[in-house]
Each structure stands twice: as structure tokens, then as C-alpha cells.
Design an enzyme around this catalytic site. Structure first.
Site, short mmCIF file in Angstrom:
data_model
loop_
_atom_site.label_atom_id
_atom_site.label_comp_id
_atom_site.label_asym_id
_atom_site.label_seq_id
_atom_site.Cartn_x
_atom_site.Cartn_y
_atom_site.Cartn_z
N SER A 128 67.13 -74.79 119.89
CA SER A 128 66.90 -74.72 118.45
C SER A 128 68.17 -74.26 117.73
CB SER A 128 65.70 -73.81 118.17
OG SER A 128 65.30 -73.88 116.83
N GLU A 146 63.07 -88.17 105.64
CA GLU A 146 63.80 -89.29 106.22
C GLU A 146 64.83 -89.88 105.27
OE1 GLU A 146 61.11 -92.08 107.88
OE2 GLU A 146 60.27 -90.65 109.30
N HIS A 170 64.76 -80.16 116.86
CA HIS A 170 63.40 -80.42 116.35
C HIS A 170 63.40 -81.78 115.65
CE1 HIS A 170 62.34 -76.21 117.12
NE2 HIS A 170 63.41 -75.85 116.45
#
Length: 280
Positions: A128, A146, A170
Site C-alpha cells: 500500500s 477512471e 489498490h
């Protein structure tokens, strides 16, 4: 001393800590029964992180786990910090805020000790925020949507353990393709690497292999013919032509310098079905 730097294991976050634990097993295999430092530096509230990883690594054959945390840069000079690195085979940066890693240990004795560990063949791993900090240019903040808006991105220098790359994590789970495209549009000389959760890249000698259950996305802007990143207003949608995208899964390889993907030899030819064997 070794002739080569050690491996990097860069994880997209939320790695399995209870069942197969494939990525944690890969870390344990590199450590080979020796000491692993769990660096919880990225967290503003680190309580519980170390205990979680103690349980996750408990039966994987790691000799000793030690926690490394500092509240401020001055603590990087403490004797206890140097002692944590003695005889360590690797260091694992946990999640939190990647800017805290770079701001707290950048240009301190801790950064020097991390680089020395890596230079003598030791493992450096991160998940992460710990993954984002590995790259030369570090993504700090940007919307997970997006479609990328030009002004919607913040970057800072990372630790630079992977030169020529920007790493995001992620990735599919938080819809981060837009912000990685935006980062590459601003820095087309580097590749963008997006890593899904419970997925990692293992980097050796400027090559990486994908492990885990998800995908790794490589954005290459070297052949971009047009981009509005420098001219458009901050709220304008990004436009970029000619960008290359590679999608990799477990067993796939990627050469960072030549920007070319490949498959592991055992995966290059699909296994024949019984019907195909009979027909051959």
C-alpha cells in the site's frame, strides 16, 4: 558484500494474511529464517500493525520480527533504530500515508540504512503506502475515478528504489487507472505500474515478476503523440494519444529498461488437453 542489490517485493495492499498468504510466504523465503524489520512508519497511529504481522508471519519461518517506528525525524538518530538494522535480512514497510515515509526518513540515517541493506543483498518490501514510496516519483494524492482531471493529482519524490517508475496500489479496486494515466502524462519518461490488492511484483535486476491473485497494469507513455496535460485548465479531462497499456498476471515478467513484457517459460506454451494429446 554482494555484487547485486537485493530484491524488492512491492504489494498492491490488502495482501492475504490468513489463508494461502502467498505474498507473505515470498517475503519469508527471501528472509530465510533471519530478522525482518516491520516498518510501521507510514501510519499516524501504528498501534496494531505490528501485532497483525506477528500473527501473519508466525509460522512462515522468519527468525525474528522487530518493529521500526519513529514519531519524528529526530528519532532516526536513536541508537535503538540502528540496532534494529543489525543483522537484518529485510525490511517491510506497511500501509498508511506514503508522504509520511518520505518526509520522516528521507535524507536521514534510516534511509541510509535501508539503502545499505538493499545494496548488500537484503530484501526491501512494501505494501500500500509502503509500495507507493518505492518509486522514483511518488503518487501522493489524486481522485480514484477512471476519468482523470488535469489538476487532480499530487506527486512528490519517493525513495527511488525503483528508478524510472511511478507505482500505484489498490489499483483496480479503487479505479485508479485515470490517475496513473495522469501521472504518466506528466512524466512520460517513466512507466506507470498499477498493482491490484493481494498482488505484488518481485523486482530483481530491473526485471519484475507478478505474483498473487490480481493483475498488474503497466502504462507506457514513450510513444504518446499528443497530450493536453500542459495546456488545458485544471478541471479539463485528460487527453492523451498513443499510450501503451500492458496487463500482467501471475507468472508474467516485465523488463523495466526495455519496457517489454514476457511470460515465464512454463507459461509460454499452454498445456494440451486430453483431446489434443489424442489427436497429436
Amino acid at each position: 558484500m554482494t555484487d547485486k542489490t537485493g530484491p524488492l517485493i512491492i504489494i498492491g495492499g490488502h495482501e492475504d494474511k490468513e489463508d494461502r498468504r502467498a505474498i507473505l510466504k515470498a517475503i519469508a523465503a527471501e528472509v530465510r529464517g533471519r530478522k525482518l524489520i516491520i516498518a510501521t512508519i507510514a501510519s499516524h497511529e501504528p498501534e496494531g500493525y505490528f501485532t497483525t504481522y506477528q500473527k501473519a508471519f508466525a509460522d512462515l519461518g522468519i527468525g525474528e520480527l522487530v518493529e521500526l517506528y519513529i514519531h519524528d525525524r529526530a528519532e532516526s538518530h536513536d541508537v535503538e533504530v540502528a540496532e534494529a538494522f543489525e543483522d537484518a535480512a529485510g525490511i517491510f514497510f506497511t500501509g498508511g500515508d506514503q508522504l509520511r515515509i518520505s518526509s520522516q526518513i528521507g535524507d536521514t540515517p534510516i534511509e541510509t540504512m535501508v539503502r545499505d541493506l538493499h545494496d548488500r543483498g537484503g530484501l526491501v518490501a512494501g505494501t500500500s503506502a509502503g509500495a507507493a514510496a518505492m518509486s522514483e516519483i511518488m503518487l501522493v494524492k489524486g481522485s480514484s475515478r477512471e476519468t482523470h482531471r488535469i489538476g487532480d493529482l499530487h506527486m512528490a519524490p519517493g525513495l527511488g528504489l525503483v528508478e524510472g517508475a511511478i507505482i500505484d496500489q489498490h489499483f483496480a479496486e479503487r479505479g485508479r487507472i485515470g490517475r496513473l494515466l495522469g501521472a504518466v502524462a506528466q512524466n512520460p519518461r517513466v512507466i506507470g505500474i498499477g498493482i491490484d490488492e493481494d498482488t505484488a511484483i518481485v523486482v530483481r535486476d530491473r526485471m519484475f515478476e507478478v505474483i498473487g491473485v490480481g493483475a498488474v497494469y503497466v502504462v507506457d507513455g514513450a510513444h504518446v503523440t499528443q497530450s493536453n496535460i500542459a495546456e488545458a485548465r485544471p478541471e479539463r479531462t485528460l487527453s492523451m494519444h498513443g499510450v501503451h497499456l500492458h496487463v500482467l498476471s501471475a507468472g508474467d515478467h516485465f523488463d523495466i529498461d526495455s519496457r517489454t513484457p514476457g511470460q515465464h517459460p512454463r507459461d509460454a506454451q499452454p498445456e494440451r488437453s486430453d483431446h489434443e494429446h489424442a489427436a497429436a
